[in-house]
Design a protein around this motif. Structure first.
Motif, mmCIF file in Angstrom:
data_model
loop_
_atom_site.group_PDB
_atom_site.id
_atom_site.type_symbol
_atom_site.label_atom_id
_atom_site.label_comp_id
_atom_site.label_asym_id
_atom_site.label_seq_id
_atom_site.Cartn_x
_atom_site.Cartn_y
_atom_site.Cartn_z
ATOM 1 N N THR A 87 0.841 -1.205 0.000
ATOM 2 C CA THR A 87 0.000 0.000 0.000
ATOM 3 C C THR A 87 0.869 1.246 0.000
ATOM 4 O O THR A 87 0.644 2.183 -0.757
ATOM 5 C CB THR A 87 -0.916 0.017 1.241
ATOM 6 O OG1 THR A 87 -1.613 -1.206 1.274
ATOM 7 C CG2 THR A 87 -1.897 1.170 1.191
ATOM 8 N N TYR A 134 2.542 1.705 -3.234
ATOM 9 C CA TYR A 134 1.593 2.223 -4.225
ATOM 10 C C TYR A 134 1.383 3.729 -4.042
ATOM 11 O O TYR A 134 1.154 4.457 -5.001
ATOM 12 C CB TYR A 134 0.255 1.472 -4.115
ATOM 13 C CG TYR A 134 -0.419 1.360 -5.472
ATOM 14 C CD1 TYR A 134 0.042 0.462 -6.427
ATOM 15 C CD2 TYR A 134 -1.475 2.192 -5.823
ATOM 16 C CE1 TYR A 134 -0.539 0.375 -7.677
ATOM 17 C CE2 TYR A 134 -2.062 2.110 -7.074
ATOM 18 C CZ TYR A 134 -1.589 1.200 -7.994
ATOM 19 O OH TYR A 134 -2.162 1.138 -9.237
ATOM 20 N N VAL A 143 -5.766 8.818 -5.502
ATOM 21 C CA VAL A 143 -5.239 7.578 -4.908
ATOM 22 C C VAL A 143 -4.533 7.890 -3.585
ATOM 23 O O VAL A 143 -4.740 7.208 -2.575
ATOM 24 C CB VAL A 143 -4.274 6.853 -5.875
ATOM 25 C CG1 VAL A 143 -3.491 5.765 -5.148
ATOM 26 C CG2 VAL A 143 -5.050 6.239 -7.031
ATOM 27 N N ALA A 175 -6.246 6.137 -0.489
ATOM 28 C CA ALA A 175 -5.641 4.866 -0.051
ATOM 29 C C ALA A 175 -5.819 4.620 1.448
ATOM 30 O O ALA A 175 -6.293 3.544 1.844
ATOM 31 C CB ALA A 175 -4.184 4.787 -0.467
ATOM 32 N N SER A 218 -10.169 6.097 -9.614
ATOM 33 C CA SER A 218 -9.128 5.905 -8.593
ATOM 34 C C SER A 218 -9.586 4.909 -7.534
ATOM 35 O O SER A 218 -8.795 4.079 -7.069
ATOM 36 C CB SER A 218 -8.770 7.230 -7.924
ATOM 37 O OG SER A 218 -8.206 8.067 -8.880
ATOM 38 N N LEU A 262 -7.701 1.334 -6.737
ATOM 39 C CA LEU A 262 -7.274 0.856 -5.420
ATOM 40 C C LEU A 262 -7.872 -0.507 -5.082
ATOM 41 O O LEU A 262 -7.314 -1.255 -4.284
ATOM 42 C CB LEU A 262 -7.648 1.879 -4.343
ATOM 43 C CG LEU A 262 -6.656 3.035 -4.257
ATOM 44 C CD1 LEU A 262 -7.221 4.157 -3.401
ATOM 45 C CD2 LEU A 262 -5.326 2.563 -3.699
ATOM 46 N N LEU A 291 -6.079 -3.647 2.071
ATOM 47 C CA LEU A 291 -5.170 -2.526 2.235
ATOM 48 C C LEU A 291 -5.300 -2.085 3.677
ATOM 49 O O LEU A 291 -6.236 -1.382 4.029
ATOM 50 C CB LEU A 291 -5.591 -1.367 1.326
ATOM 51 C CG LEU A 291 -5.611 -1.648 -0.154
ATOM 52 C CD1 LEU A 291 -6.290 -0.498 -0.881
ATOM 53 C CD2 LEU A 291 -4.213 -1.836 -0.659
#
Ligand code: GLN
Length: 518
Positions: free
Chosen positions: A160, A163, A347, A351, A414, A418, A514
């Protein structure tokens, strides 16, 4: 003091870092390397189509939309296609760490070649970026996986954060390169991308020791440098012959035809690779079943990226031509390329929120397994395109639309990304046999390659002189993506059962959530 190379990495306590403590220090090195690499990649990509369609008198290449979007699709497809040989070279010879370094050097050289105002060096530059990305992209993800040999929730969290690094670069790149490119000329925009990669390389050199033993070349029994060198030599010769034939005009190619041909070629490569893996890699029954899951996820990912990757082509042109971008109060027009950063900004913001959502769901044992998240990704992507149907209806009626349409679509896309992309990386590193992790990540990026090509071909169907057809085109994309999502949802229970099958009493984790920024 730097830890010796043979010592496993310890926790990142005390480092000034965007990555939270409790993770191996090498994660910050990989976070920053990938951040700089993606800054260059997305920065250059934001300029690419606009540069190619711009008039020669303005410093562009003066190409038509169809040709430019086909070249764009081919280039982005090639970047991800190269990940398969890139992963193989690492597994068989260089190891992930050296591959990442060599890849970075090739990428930086490529961007600087693009900055030279000549058409032939332009294509050579694209080629260098393709080769470099093939070496860097799958192997840096494999390195992240290697930092967490124990797997589990920490590895998911690591991916995560990794990313997030990707998206910090993806957010800054288009802003930086568009600003420089539009103010000083396209070539300077490309040079900015090169400078980014150079900074990434310097950072990797200075802090590479934090990776400990991760990504060192494979043990002598699995290392086959001769074999790799022979294959590379033959591939290099074939490639050089092809380039010379193109250069001298001995063969002439139409990028649209090549893009179509390459789509078939990638499908064949994927079939051949999966066929060989099932038949000749000596996999156990459980490994084969897990490979079957990777095949389904591969197909879903290819469909996903075919829709998602409209960002750099049709959405970029939509921002440029049909979106009101003037801010009267500031006497300023938002450069079209800025819209490219939106997805990444979303993102970065989303996230941690999504992570928290997964964790909450997990606490109630409701956390969706990877195939369900993939299906969700496809359905959310479809909903983004549904928004574009309405926007396209306005455009077809002759209006310019407000930025809100693209902003809403990017937001939905987005969330979709994810649900699918980091989950895919983590799941592949978990399901792949250990000795094949880099290659399997190459296969994962092969899906991106196929998706990018399809995206380029879809984009070619959007013609500026036929705006009336846009709504129906977006509707078709919406329906195909939604159908894909529903099929995957139907397959999910069987896939989850197979993912949980044990080998040697060890069950791979299938809940690739995540986690909140732990
Ligand atoms: N956005 C992610 C990246 O740039 C994923 C790209 C992809 O797999 N197509 O790494």
């Amino acid at each position: 003091m730097a830890p010796p190379a043979d010592q496993p990495p310890g926790p990142a306590a005390g480092l000034p870092s965007p990555v939270p403590s409790g993770h191996p220090p090498g994660l910050l090195t990989l976070f920053l390397t990938e951040m700089w690499e993606r800054l260059g990649y997305y920065g250059m990509r934001a300029l690419l189509v606009l540069f190619m369609v711009d008039a020669i008198a303005h410093g562009g290449l003066g190409l038509s939309d169809v040709t430019a979007t086909a070249i764009y699709g081919l280039y982005t497809a090639a970047v991800y296609l190269a990940a398969l040989p890139g992963g193989w070279v690492a597994d068989q010879w260089l190891g992930a760490r050296r591959s990442v370094w060599c890849g970075g050097v090739a990428i930086a050289s490529g961007y600087f070649l693009l900055a030279v105002p000549r058409t032939d060096t332009f294509y050579l530059g694209l080629l260098a970026v393709v080769i470099g990305s093939g070496l860097l992209k799958p192997n840096i993800s494999a390195l992240v996986g290697q930092l967490y040999p124990e797997g589990g929730a920490r590895r998911d969290a690591g991916f995560t954060w990794f990313y997030m690094g990707i998206n910090v670069g993806a957010a800054l790149g288009p802003l930086l390169c568009s600003t420089v490119g539009q103010r000083f000329g396209w070539r300077w925009g490309f040079a900015t991308a090169g400078l980014g990669m150079l900074l990434g390389l310097l950072q990797l050199r200075w802090t590479g020791h934090r990776l400990g033993t991760a990504g060192l070349p494979p043990p002598a029994t699995e290392c086959h440098p001769r074999r790799v060198q022979r294959v590379l030599l033959v591939a290099g010769l074939v490639f050089t012959a092809l380039i010379v034939a193109l250069w001298t005009g001995w063969i002439e190619v139409d990028p649209v035809t090549v893009a179509r041909g390459t789509t078939y070629a990638i499908v064949l490569i994927a079939l051949a690779y999966f066929g060989a893996a099932f038949g000749c890699f000596g996999l156990s029954a459980v490994e084969r079943r897990r490979l079957g899951i990777i095949v389904v996820l591969f197909l879903a990912a290819a469909l996903f990226w075919a829709g998602f990757e409209q960002t750099g082509s049709t959405f970029n042109l939509f921002a440029d031509r049909y979106t009101r971008r003037q801010i009267a109060a500031l006497s300023w027009t938002i450069p079209a390329g800025y819209f490219q950063s939106l997805g990444a900004v979303f993102v970065i913001v989303l996230a941690p929120l999504m992570a928290a959502l997964w964790v909450r769901l997990a606490a109630r044992r409701l956390d969706p397994a990877a195939p369900v998240k993939f299906a969700l990704g496809l359905l959310l992507l479809a909903s983004g395109f549904a928004v574009m149907i309405r926007a396209a209806q306005w455009v077809a009626a002759g209006a310019h639309v407000g930025p809100v349409w693209l902003v809403t679509t990017y937001f939905l896309h987005s969330v979709a990304e994810l649900c699918l992309s980091p989950v895919g990386l983590s799941t592949v590193t978990q399901l792949a046999p250990r000795r094949l992790v880099s290659q399997m990540l190459g296969v994962w990026f092969l899906a991106s390659s196929l998706g990018n090509l399809l995206a380029g071909l879809i984009a070619g169907g959007f013609r500026a002189e036929a705006v009336a057809a846009f709504p129906a085109q977006y509707l078709r994309i919406t329906l195909i993506l939604a159908a894909g999502g529903l099929v995957l949802l139907a397959l999910a229970p069987t896939m989850v059962r197979r993912m949980r099958q044990r080998e040697n009493g060890v069950s791979p984790r299938t809940d690739t959530a995540l986690p909140a920024g732990d």
